[in-house]
Motif scaffolding. Structure first.
Motif, mmCIF file in Angstrom:
data_model
loop_
_atom_site.group_PDB
_atom_site.id
_atom_site.type_symbol
_atom_site.label_atom_id
_atom_site.label_comp_id
_atom_site.label_asym_id
_atom_site.label_seq_id
_atom_site.Cartn_x
_atom_site.Cartn_y
_atom_site.Cartn_z
ATOM 1 N N ASN A 62 14.257 -53.113 -13.558
ATOM 2 C CA ASN A 62 13.699 -52.894 -14.894
ATOM 3 C C ASN A 62 14.076 -51.546 -15.472
ATOM 4 N N LEU A 63 14.215 -50.543 -14.623
ATOM 5 C CA LEU A 63 14.569 -49.230 -15.157
ATOM 6 C C LEU A 63 15.990 -49.230 -15.707
ATOM 7 N N VAL B 20 21.612 -34.672 -5.847
ATOM 8 C CA VAL B 20 20.509 -34.496 -4.894
ATOM 9 C C VAL B 20 19.652 -35.760 -4.709
ATOM 10 N N PRO B 21 19.258 -36.468 -5.787
ATOM 11 C CA PRO B 21 18.420 -37.644 -5.535
ATOM 12 C C PRO B 21 19.122 -38.728 -4.719
ATOM 13 N N LEU B 22 20.446 -38.686 -4.666
ATOM 14 C CA LEU B 22 21.173 -39.733 -3.947
ATOM 15 C C LEU B 22 21.691 -39.247 -2.593
ATOM 16 N N VAL B 113 22.955 -42.182 -13.051
ATOM 17 C CA VAL B 113 21.503 -42.276 -13.282
ATOM 18 C C VAL B 113 21.020 -43.691 -12.986
ATOM 19 N N ALA B 114 21.798 -44.676 -13.454
ATOM 20 C CA ALA B 114 21.430 -46.069 -13.170
ATOM 21 C C ALA B 114 21.423 -46.317 -11.671
ATOM 22 N N ALA B 115 22.389 -45.722 -10.962
ATOM 23 C CA ALA B 115 22.442 -45.899 -9.513
ATOM 24 C C ALA B 115 21.206 -45.294 -8.849
ATOM 25 N N GLN B 116 20.747 -44.165 -9.389
ATOM 26 C CA GLN B 116 19.520 -43.573 -8.834
ATOM 27 C C GLN B 116 18.345 -44.530 -8.993
ATOM 28 N N LEU B 123 7.583 -43.192 -10.183
ATOM 29 C CA LEU B 123 7.274 -42.444 -11.400
ATOM 30 C C LEU B 123 8.132 -41.182 -11.480
ATOM 31 N N SER B 124 8.242 -40.495 -10.341
ATOM 32 C CA SER B 124 9.017 -39.251 -10.363
ATOM 33 C C SER B 124 10.489 -39.545 -10.631
ATOM 34 N N ALA B 125 10.985 -40.641 -10.037
ATOM 35 C CA ALA B 125 12.384 -41.000 -10.291
ATOM 36 C C ALA B 125 12.583 -41.330 -11.762
ATOM 37 N N THR B 126 11.568 -41.963 -12.367
ATOM 38 C CA THR B 126 11.673 -42.299 -13.785
ATOM 39 C C THR B 126 11.734 -41.039 -14.642
ATOM 40 N N PHE B 127 10.839 -40.095 -14.317
ATOM 41 C CA PHE B 127 10.834 -38.854 -15.093
ATOM 42 C C PHE B 127 12.155 -38.109 -14.929
ATOM 43 N N LEU B 128 12.617 -38.058 -13.690
ATOM 44 C CA LEU B 128 13.896 -37.385 -13.447
ATOM 45 C C LEU B 128 15.001 -38.061 -14.247
#
Lengths: 324, 652
Positions: A62-63, B20-22, B113-116, B123-128
């Motif tokens: 969804n994101l 970093v997130p990946l 970003v989509a891959a992240q 929620l935090s991933a969404t904000f990031l």
């Protein structure tokens, strides 16, 4: 075959564009004039959106759906922002100086942003294919010069200008065409020619030197506009203010540049007369000009020269015809 | 066109945020690649290094892709693709010169970003992600707006504006766009990132897991929440002993349960584990996702859980479906030969003395309670005969020691038994109403087959540390102080500070709400929501909604455009315009460039009926416009009054 179709379409398009934007002294860019299409980057962006959508569907994420729709909406909104960047921009132009046929006519373009607006990253393309870019048009107008070649005497009006910009996203390119109502005066091309009838009529152009009064009448302080030949340079060398030698104008004979003295076609005659006017004014002589429909009384100086040249440039040209 | 300096800095800023997130799913040496790429480009900016030329470029690409392939083992799956994307980004940075280069970089960045999002939808991933999109779009703006003062600030503002403007339409599209079936099966991660209890248990494994406060899953009960001591989340059943290790055997599918009335209804949001097991309670009846329910009352997903997963579990406490075949029975008595002689001898001795399996079980349980066993996160390492050592010498262990030893004691006495691993308890978040289960809730216990009773759950840890079962690990380890000792700053240490605890619970509730919503929004939820919202699901309603959202986005912009392009006329001039059109209707057309005074004279000389009034109007207007020191201010209303008089006279 293909290229002929292409040119035919191009001319048709050009006619369409021209019909939508008549020649004006001051062109304000509005919806009627601004065209917009995605750039190559914009199409790449669309491809990205497609791939993202497929990823969102395949991974049921969804994101990623959200990201896709967000960027897709940004893409559509970019049209507005790109348009907004150029809208309200005002263009006007004027010719900087008269030129002789064959040399380029120079124009000055003034770009002024709309009220409380800024226009970024504009590019101005002339019909000849050269382009200039302007980083920003903000509170103060931006001026720039461009030149177009001339071939014929008369009034020359500039070709179409294309104003374009990709800012602020680079996803769309906005462009507008402007036919600006500026005109440059084009004098005939000066050409040396033989004077066929010498000494006839009410006067003639005698060789240089014979009429110039060499005797000195005195000096007066330099005034702006005095011919450089009359400046007494020696006083300057002595460290004194500039002095001008006063010569007795009344002793000097008048010269005439006469239509009848020249042969050939109209243009050849005008070219030769033009050259003669240039020589005479270079020598700072008093001369008059006679054209079949016009006579300019003898005088001298810059204004006189300009008047004569203008008369030559516009001889036989109706005002309507002078639009080229 | 070359790029402004600010853009280069913005891209340097973007590099770590993308990587970093990946970093958990790609090789660590990509950090080095990123540092090198950044340094190289910075060197080129300073004029101390050259941009990579043709040959160097080829070598760079070949070497780094080769290294990636060698390190990741295979090109299948998602991680190699993500690693490749990240690598492409870094390599492109080294040769970043033109606006076109930057555009390519930006498209890759959006994709990263989509891959992240593929790996985390928290929620935090969404904000990031939102912050990254903002930043990347700002780079796009900056590179297309050229060099100017305050470029970064302007670009961020412009990018924020357009993203904010896009929200209404984005939401409408998000809710209305049909959720299609995948076009083709996509591989998710192929390796890496395995957390949670695993299918083999060595002494010390769960103790290690318990040092982590990472989220394991959240569970939301539809009915009343059972007390903590009943929350035994089953993940895996380990029924084979190999050396000192307990292992799981292949799960056997169970037939569907006939006529049960599941009394437990719970929705579980599982964090990625990299494994297939799905935590369940008691006897699982049905799961809302395709899953295998095994005879051992465990459940397995069709593929490794590589991303957040949400499912609903219906389960029953009814245990009458438990069966055991004779063949299975012998398997459940299996012990690795030749180990722990003391333990096995003790088992046989006790079983001989006691009349029933039940009595024997109680005796063992009592042994754990009476002997000075100590529950600790830091048990001593054990040798080859681990259980012997643990039972008779060290007597210090974590739950897996107790469960392992207990099961061994049962099997040695000829009672079928097995180890169950999973999670025990959890923390109820009063804000969201969900039970939050963390890795430190990982647990191991035993199940014993008693004739006539079926499988009976026995938790020997409860004999040693009853607090563990009633109140959780923190209480049980309160004395030892080893709870989360490696992360002294974890908010979980400050549970007794009311404010921090409330904040922590609220944050957790929020992120749970988000995750359950974003993961749970599938085709069914969508159609339920839309049907309720639109009172039906006719396509035209969707079309109208989309059009409305479109209008909501575009109308304010169109209005702004109209507002900025409308001619700006003062009220006085507007009245003058009305006056002039009145005059032209009566035959007096003001010539272009004609002064008002001349116009006035023309009207006067024609001497129509309203000449006097027209003259008065023009005088008043001229007085307003041209009087140097406004002796008397003439309001627009005054002009309007004069205009009305003109109209009256001209009409008459």
């Amino acid at each position: 075959m293909f290229s002929s179709w292409q040119t035919r379409w191009q001319t048709r398009w050009q006619r369409f564009f021209a019909s939508r934007s008549p020649r004006q002294a001051r062109v304000t860019l509005t919806q009627k004039r601004i065209y917009i299409l995605p750039t190559r980057g914009g199409f790449a962006f669309l491809l990205l959106l497609l791939v993202l959508l497929v990823a969102g569907i395949n991974y049921q994420n969804n994101l990623i759906y959200g990201l896709t729709f967000w960027l897709a909406t940004v893409f559509t909104l970019a049209t507005w922002h790109t348009y907004q960047n150029m809208a309200g921009l005002q263009l006007s132009a004027r010719a900087t100086a008269p030129v002789f046929a064959g040399s380029p006519a120079q124009f000055e373009l003034t770009l002024q942003a709309g009220v409380n607006k800024r226009s970024l990253q504009l590019a101005v393309h002339t019909a000849l294919g050269d382009s200039q870019s302007v980083a920003q048009v903000g509170d103060t107008p931006v001026r720039m010069l461009w030149a177009e070649p001339t071939t014929r005497r008369g009034w020359y009006k500039p070709e179409r200008l294309t104003l374009s910009s990709n800012a602020p996203f680079g996803l769309f390119r906005c462009w507008a065409y402007a036919w600006l109502d500026a005109r440059a005066l084009v004098y005939p091309r000066p050409v040396d020619a033989v004077i066929i009838i010498d000494g006839a009529g009410q006067g003639d152009t005698r060789p240089l030197g014979s009429t110039v009064t060499q005797e000195l009448d005195g000096f007066r302080p330099y005034r702006a506009g005095d011919h450089r030949k009359h400046i007494h340079w020696a006083t300057l060398a002595k460290g004194q203010p500039l002095q001008t030698r006063e010569q007795a104008l009344q002793h000097e004979n008048e010269s005439w540049v006469l239509w009848e003295h020249y042969s050939g076609t109209i243009e050849q005659r005008l070219s030769a007369m033009c050259q003669r006017v240039l020589i005479l004014s270079e020598q700072d002589k008093v001369f008059g000009l006679v054209l079949p429909d016009r006579q300019i009384t003898p005088s001298r100086g810059y204004e006189h020269r300009a008047q004569c040249l203008q008369a030559l440039a516009l001889y036989g040209l109706a005002e309507e015809r002078s639009q080229c | 066109m070359l790029i402004p300096r600010a853009v280069l800095l913005m891209i340097f800023g973007l590099m770590p945020v993308l990587l970093v997130p990946l970093i958990e799913v790609v090789p660590n040496w990509l950090i080095g690649v990123y540092l090198l790429a950044g340094a190289w480009r910075y060197g080129a900016y300073l004029g101390k290094a050259n941009y990579p030329k043709g040959g160097v470029k080829v070598v760079l690409v070949v070497v780094s892709i080769g290294a990636l392939g060698w390190d990741m083992g295979s090109w299948k799956g998602l991680e190699p693709m993500v690693a490749l994307l990240l690598l492409a980004f870094a390599l492109k940075v080294t040769e970043l010169v033109t606006v076109r280069d930057t555009l390519i970089l930006i498209l890759v960045a959006y994709f990263i970003v989509a891959a992240q999002f593929l790996f985390s939808q928290s929620l935090s991933a969404t904000f990031l992600g939102i912050a990254e999109i903002w930043w990347i779009t700002a780079v796009l703006v900056a590179v297309n707006c050229g060099t100017q003062p305050g470029l970064l600030r302007r670009a961020l503002r412009q990018s924020g504006t357009v993203l904010a403007q896009a929200i209404p339409l984005m939401l409408a599209l998000f809710f209305i766009f049909p959720r299609l079936d995948p076009f083709w099966a996509v591989p998710l991660q192929s390796s890496g990132g395995v957390t949670g209890v695993s299918d083999r248990m060595n002494p010390g494994d769960i103790a290690n897991l318990s040092r982590s406060a990472a989220l394991a899953f959240r569970a939301e009960f539809a009915g009343p929440i059972p007390p903590n001591r009943e929350l035994y989340w089953r993940a895996l059943v380990l029924d084979r002993q190999v050396g000192e290790t307990w292992r799981a055997s292949m799960p056997e599918p169970r037939r569907s349960l006939p006529d049960v009335s599941p009394e437990i209804d719970v929705s579980i949001t599982l964090e990625p584990t990299g494994q297939r097991w799905l935590p369940v309670l008691e006897t699982p009846a049905t799961l809302s996702m395709p899953a295998l329910i095994a005879k051992s009352n465990t459940a397995f997903a069709g593929a490794d859980i590589k991303s957040d997963t949400r499912y609903r579990l219906l389960a029953t406490r009814d245990d009458r479906f438990d069966t055991i075949h004779p063949l299975e029975r012998s398997r459940l008595l299996q012990l690795s030969p030749g180990r722990n002689p003391q333990t096995r001898a003790l088992a046989q001795q006790w079983r001989g003395q006691l009349p029933s399996d039940r009595d024997y079980m109680d005796a063992v349980f009592r042994y754990f309670r009476v002997q000075p066993f100590y529950y600790t996160l830091n048990p001593p390492t054990l040798g080859a005969n681990g259980v012997d050592e643990f039972l008779f010498t060290t007597q210090r262990g974590f739950c897996e020691h107790y469960a392992g030893a207990f099961t061994e004691l049962m099997r040695a006495a000829g009672i079928p038994a097995r180890v169950v691993t999973g999670y025990q308890g959890g923390e109820l978040n009063p804000v969201s109403g969900a039970v939050v289960v963390r890795q430190y809730d990982a647990h191991a216990w035993s199940e014993v087959w008693l004739e006539g009773q079926g499988w009976v759950r026995v938790d020997p840890t409860a004999a040693v540390a009853p607090d563990r079962i009633e109140y959780g690990l923190e209480q049980a380890l309160a004395e030892e102080g080893s709870f989360l000792e490696n992360t002294p700053l974890s908010a979980l240490h400050f549970k007794n500070i009311a404010l921090i605890n409330a904040l922590r619970l609220r944050l957790d509730a929020l992120s749970y709400e988000w995750q359950s919503w974003v993961l749970g929004f599938d085709r069914n939820t969508q159609s339920t929501l839309l049907t309720r919202l639109f009172q039906g699901n006719e396509p035209w309603k969707y079309a109208v909604t989309l059009a409305l959202a479109w209008a909501l986005v575009m109308l304010p912009l169109a209005f702004r455009l109209w507002w900025s392009e409308r001619p700006k006329v003062s009220p006085h001039d507007r009245v003058l315009g009305d006056f002039l059109s009145l005059m032209s209707r009566h035959g007096f057309v003001r010539e272009p460039g004609e002064s008002l005074a001349h116009f006035q004279g023309r009207i006067a000389s024609a001497n129509p009926r309203g000449a006097k009034e027209a003259s008065a109007f023009i005088n008043a207007y001229s007085a307003h416009q041209y009087q140097p020191n406004k002796a008397r201010y003439i309001a627009a209303s005054e002009l309007k009054r004069l205009l009305r008089e003109c109209k009256r006279r001209f009409k008459a």
